[in-house]
Enzyme design. Structure first.
Site, mmCIF file in Angstrom:
data_model
loop_
_atom_site.group_PDB
_atom_site.id
_atom_site.type_symbol
_atom_site.label_atom_id
_atom_site.label_comp_id
_atom_site.label_asym_id
_atom_site.label_seq_id
_atom_site.Cartn_x
_atom_site.Cartn_y
_atom_site.Cartn_z
ATOM 1 N N ASP A 178 64.415 -6.067 71.913
ATOM 2 C CA ASP A 178 63.146 -5.812 72.822
ATOM 3 C C ASP A 178 63.650 -6.725 74.149
ATOM 4 O O ASP A 178 63.360 -8.004 74.095
ATOM 5 C CB ASP A 178 62.038 -6.187 72.023
ATOM 6 C CG ASP A 178 60.609 -6.466 73.005
ATOM 7 O OD1 ASP A 178 60.825 -6.244 74.182
ATOM 8 O OD2 ASP A 178 59.704 -6.526 72.303
ATOM 9 N N HIS A 205 56.152 -9.212 69.419
ATOM 10 C CA HIS A 205 55.033 -8.530 70.004
ATOM 11 C C HIS A 205 54.749 -7.456 68.926
ATOM 12 O O HIS A 205 55.501 -6.967 68.349
ATOM 13 C CB HIS A 205 55.533 -7.832 71.309
ATOM 14 C CG HIS A 205 54.329 -7.500 72.206
ATOM 15 N ND1 HIS A 205 53.870 -6.270 72.030
ATOM 16 C CD2 HIS A 205 53.696 -7.876 73.119
ATOM 17 C CE1 HIS A 205 52.989 -6.062 72.725
ATOM 18 N NE2 HIS A 205 53.103 -7.295 73.576
ATOM 19 N N GLN A 248 60.619 -9.082 78.283
ATOM 20 C CA GLN A 248 60.399 -10.206 78.983
ATOM 21 C C GLN A 248 61.823 -10.625 79.790
ATOM 22 O O GLN A 248 61.709 -11.526 80.673
ATOM 23 C CB GLN A 248 59.782 -11.385 78.160
ATOM 24 C CG GLN A 248 58.348 -11.095 77.710
ATOM 25 C CD GLN A 248 57.472 -11.059 78.836
ATOM 26 O OE1 GLN A 248 57.775 -11.485 79.857
ATOM 27 N NE2 GLN A 248 56.489 -10.400 78.534
ATOM 28 N N CYS A 261 49.267 -10.787 71.797
ATOM 29 C CA CYS A 261 49.811 -9.605 70.945
ATOM 30 C C CYS A 261 51.041 -10.084 70.122
ATOM 31 O O CYS A 261 52.151 -9.461 69.790
ATOM 32 C CB CYS A 261 50.490 -8.509 71.783
ATOM 33 S SG CYS A 261 49.184 -7.606 72.826
ATOM 34 N N LYS A 276 57.194 -5.078 84.224
ATOM 35 C CA LYS A 276 57.473 -6.596 83.906
ATOM 36 C C LYS A 276 58.540 -6.958 84.889
ATOM 37 O O LYS A 276 59.001 -8.218 84.643
ATOM 38 C CB LYS A 276 57.549 -6.757 82.502
ATOM 39 C CG LYS A 276 56.400 -6.690 81.642
ATOM 40 C CD LYS A 276 56.616 -6.860 80.017
ATOM 41 C CE LYS A 276 55.536 -6.622 79.345
ATOM 42 N NZ LYS A 276 54.337 -7.420 79.171
#
Ligand code: PMP
Length: 420
Positions: free
Chosen positions: A212, A135, A215, A376, A238
């Site tokens: 990261d 991202h 998600q 993104c 999220k």
């Protein structure tokens, strides 16, 4: 509305989709008079009533600034806020709540590492490795840092099926590598990367790794001690929580050595015009009044997730993904981008000769919320030679019937748009 679940899930666990959907008020809303079909969960998830009520209770019952307050309200708010740090610690199985820093989201968490770890440890000629499916928030902070320090950004290539090319990673990593920063689960492809293996390889060379997990948190169970990551970044919104919340997990031994991030109130031990000393971790990285209500709301989201049968939820998501993939593959002209094994419930696709935005706009008229564009991840789109995709991202509260509506409406969109 007909609610379709995988019969296997219902049988195994009593996973009660209709009851779960009732916990999320937005899901019974309409769009243009049609029942809302919300398939944009990778952008942000809907919030259960318990999270909304936690915000309401804070503002109507005990709104006060936290820490250092002697009065009742401040203490009540402070205790509620501090409890969330413990909840987060347990949720990701961190060793201590000292390792949990509250931020505004994944973006700020990554920028925090770039500004502190980067400032202290990265110099000219050093290399930072990211992947080709990051991202923008896991690309741009490193580009800015590299520009400032004269460091070099290296990129792990993405294979045609959406997996990372680990053999290339082994070749990229070297004596100059100072940090590896990779996405756990791709927001565009759904690919779940072998982060544990990446961390093992990096650690064998004493290189730190940031994951990261924006998600990942909602679809997987994350155990930072098992992963052995040095940093983990994620966003509250999220994973059923409010916007404006996020977490940076960092190993205490690393955080203790880092310089402060922003300067201001809360993050200090003592201030004088001659010399300021800083608070211990994690507060050293939390200057200013935080988003108190939202952090408390994030705690409530964790509470919701902790009481649900996440295994059954995961099975249901896999069912939705399987149904959607099978139906999309049957539609002439549709090409799914990213079909790595074990991917999360995200399906990105393009349609021959049609623009993703036009398709998204047509689906919107049917009450179906999908996302279109580059998500993104522009470099990833370039890798696949496409300007963007239509992305449907499913969560445990979506239904098989919604998947059917998506694919049937897509067929109508193709018919209509192709006629022109
Ligand atoms: N990384 C990934 C993989 C994401 O999906 C997102 C949000 N789409 C981010 C980082 C940034 O998260 P936020 O905007 O909440 O900071």
């Amino acid at each position: 509305m007909r609610v379709l679940t995988d019969p296997a899930v219902t049988k195994i666990s009593g996973f009660d989709l209709e009851r779960i959907r009732k916990d999320f008020p937005v899901l019974s809303e309409t769009a243009y008079g049609k029942p809302l079909v919300y398939l944009d969960n990778a952008a942000t998830t809907q919030k259960p009533r318990s999270v909304i009520e936690a915000l309401n209770e804070y503002y109507s019952g005990y709104n006060a600034n936290i820490h250092r307050g002697v009065h009742y309200l401040s203490q009540k708010a402070g205790e509620a806020y501090d409890r969330v740090r413990v909840l987060v610690k347990d949720f990701i199985h961190a060793a201590s709540e000292r390792e949990i820093i509250f931020t505004r989201g994944t973006t700020e968490s990554i920028n925090l590492v770039a500004a502190t770890f980067g400032r202290k440890y990265i110099s000219a000629g050093d290399e930072i490795i990211i992947s080709g499916m990051e991202h923008h928030s896991n690309i741009v902070p490193w580009q800015l840092l590299c520009e400032e320090k004269g460091a070099v950004l290296k990129v792990i290539p993405v294979l045609d099926n959406g997996e990372l090319d680990l053999a290339s990673f082994q070749k990229l990593i070297g004596d100059k590598t100072c940090l590896v920063s990779v996405v756990h689960t791709s927001n565009t492809l759904g690919t779940v990367n072998p982060v544990k293996e990446i961390i093992r390889i990096a650690h064998s060379r004493k290189i730190k790794v940031l994951v990261d997990a924006a998600q990942a948190m909602i679809h997987s169970t994350i155990d930072v001690q098992d992963l052995d990551c040095d940093f983990l970044a994620f966003s509250g919104h999220k994973m059923l929580g409010p916007t404006g919340t996020g977490v940076l997990y960092g190993k205490a031994g690393i955080l203790e050595k880092l310089p402060p991030y922003q300067g201001g109130g809360e993050m200090i031990e003592s201030v004088s015009f001659d010399k300021t000393t800083f608070a211990d971790i994690p507060v050293r990285f939390e200057a200013g009044t935080p988003s108190i209500a939202d952090v408390i709301g994030m705690g409530s989201a964790i509470g919701y997730l902790s009481t649900m049968d996440r295994k059954a939820a995961g099975m249901h998501e896999k069912f939705l993904l399987k149904e959607a993939t099978a139906a999309l593959e049957e539609i002439p002209g549709v090409r799914i981008i990213g079909n790595s094994p074990g991917k999360a419930s995200v399906v990105s696709f393009v349609v021959d000769g049609l623009n993703a935005l036009d398709i998204g706009m047509y689906l919107d008229t049917r009450g179906i919320a999908v996302r279109t564009g580059h998500h993104c991840t522009e470099p990833l789109m370039n890798r696949f030679g496409i300007p963007g995709t239509v992305r449907a991202s499913f969560l445990f509260y979506n239904t098989g019937e919604e998947v059917r509506q998506l694919t049937e409406s897509l067929k109508m969109a193709i018919q209509l748009l192709t006629k022109k």
